[in-house]
Design an enzyme around this catalytic site. Structure first.
Site, PDB file in Angstrom:
ATOM      1  N   SER A   1       0.828  -1.204   0.000  1.00 29.71           N
ATOM      2  CA  SER A   1       0.000   0.000   0.000  1.00 29.71           C
ATOM      3  C   SER A   1       0.856   1.246   0.000  1.00 29.71           C
ATOM      4  CB  SER A   1      -0.929   0.007   1.224  1.00 29.71           C
ATOM      5  OG  SER A   1      -1.851  -1.053   1.172  1.00 29.71           O
TER       6      SER A   1
ATOM      7  N   ARG B   1      -2.201 -16.977  35.089  1.00 31.08           N
ATOM      8  CA  ARG B   1      -3.281 -16.441  34.254  1.00 31.08           C
ATOM      9  C   ARG B   1      -4.078 -15.382  35.011  1.00 31.08           C
ATOM     10  NH1 ARG B   1      -6.430 -18.481  29.858  1.00 31.08           N
ATOM     11  NH2 ARG B   1      -5.198 -20.403  29.899  1.00 31.08           N
TER      12      ARG B   1
END
Length: 226
Positions: free
Chosen positions: A81, A160
């Site tokens: 791009s 976690r």
């Protein structure tokens, strides 16, 4: 003349969805939604569509965009791009336009609005940024394989955390990029210098890369219009 220009790259050789950029979406060709976002914006002065495809050019011109004829070598599957953006920027500068900012829009992200563009430009200026990208919040736990071994990327699986306790993380959503011309010219990149994150809701962050995406986005847009 100093102004804010938007550039929408739209080559004709899409393989995932043939003719994707002019494929109908809620009654209008896909690229038209991005052009209309620019027309809705109060801050964008000029909208350019850089394309190698005569059909895309004709549709874009009908909706008020200026066309930059992109050479075939800049419209291949491997062309970035950035090369299309730089070519368009240099072409518009030949016409005496010296953009303050460039707003780069991908027509595969039709769920933004002109107001989103204006809010992003305002944030860009307020933060003294050199470039900006739109993002949406991400709450996913990511993994990768390295030498055949699984590794957690953005969290420690041995400790976690709850998602709400993790540091905020964001996904690039491809909807809006803003940058000063020097960033593209000197770094050959849409991002550089001081980078700002413009946060958009997840429901506006869908990109159209497949027919399933197209159908899903059409449902969302139809619901919004009803």
């Amino acid at each position: 003349m100093t102004e804010i220009i938007s550039i929408i790259p739209a080559r004709g050789g899409s393989k995932g969805i043939p003719g994707k950029n002019i494929r109908p979406l809620v009654g209008k060709p896909l690229i038209v939604h991005s052009i209309l976002d620019c027309r809705e914006s109060r801050l964008v002065n000029q909208t350019l569509v850089t394309t190698d495809d005569p059909q895309i050019a004709a549709v874009a011109r009908d909706y008020g965009a200026q066309i930059i004829d992109r050479p075939a070598e800049l419209a291949s599957d491997t062309a970035s791009s950035e090369v299309a953006l730089l070519h368009a920027l240099l072409e518009i500068e030949k016409q005496g336009v010296e953009p303050e900012l460039i707003v780069f829009l991908q027509c595969t992200s039709p769920l933004r609005t002109g107001q989103d563009i204006d809010w992003a430009i305002a944030q860009f200026r307020e933060e003294g940024a050199d470039s900006l990208l739109s993002v949406s919040p991400s709450h996913r736990f990511l993994w990768q394989k390295v030498d055949g071994q699984a590794q957690s990327i953005n969290y420690d699986y041995c400790d976690r955390q709850r998602r709400q306790d993790m540091n905020p993380q964001y996904m690039e959503n491809g909807s809006i990029y803003i940058f000063k011309p020097w960033v593209l010219k000197e770094l050959n990149n849409r991002l550089g210098g001081k980078i700002s994150l413009f946060i958009m809701p997840e429901e506006q962050s869908y990109e159209i890369d497949s027919l399933a995406d197209l159908k899903h986005v059409e449902i969302l847009m139809t619901q919004k219009l009803s």
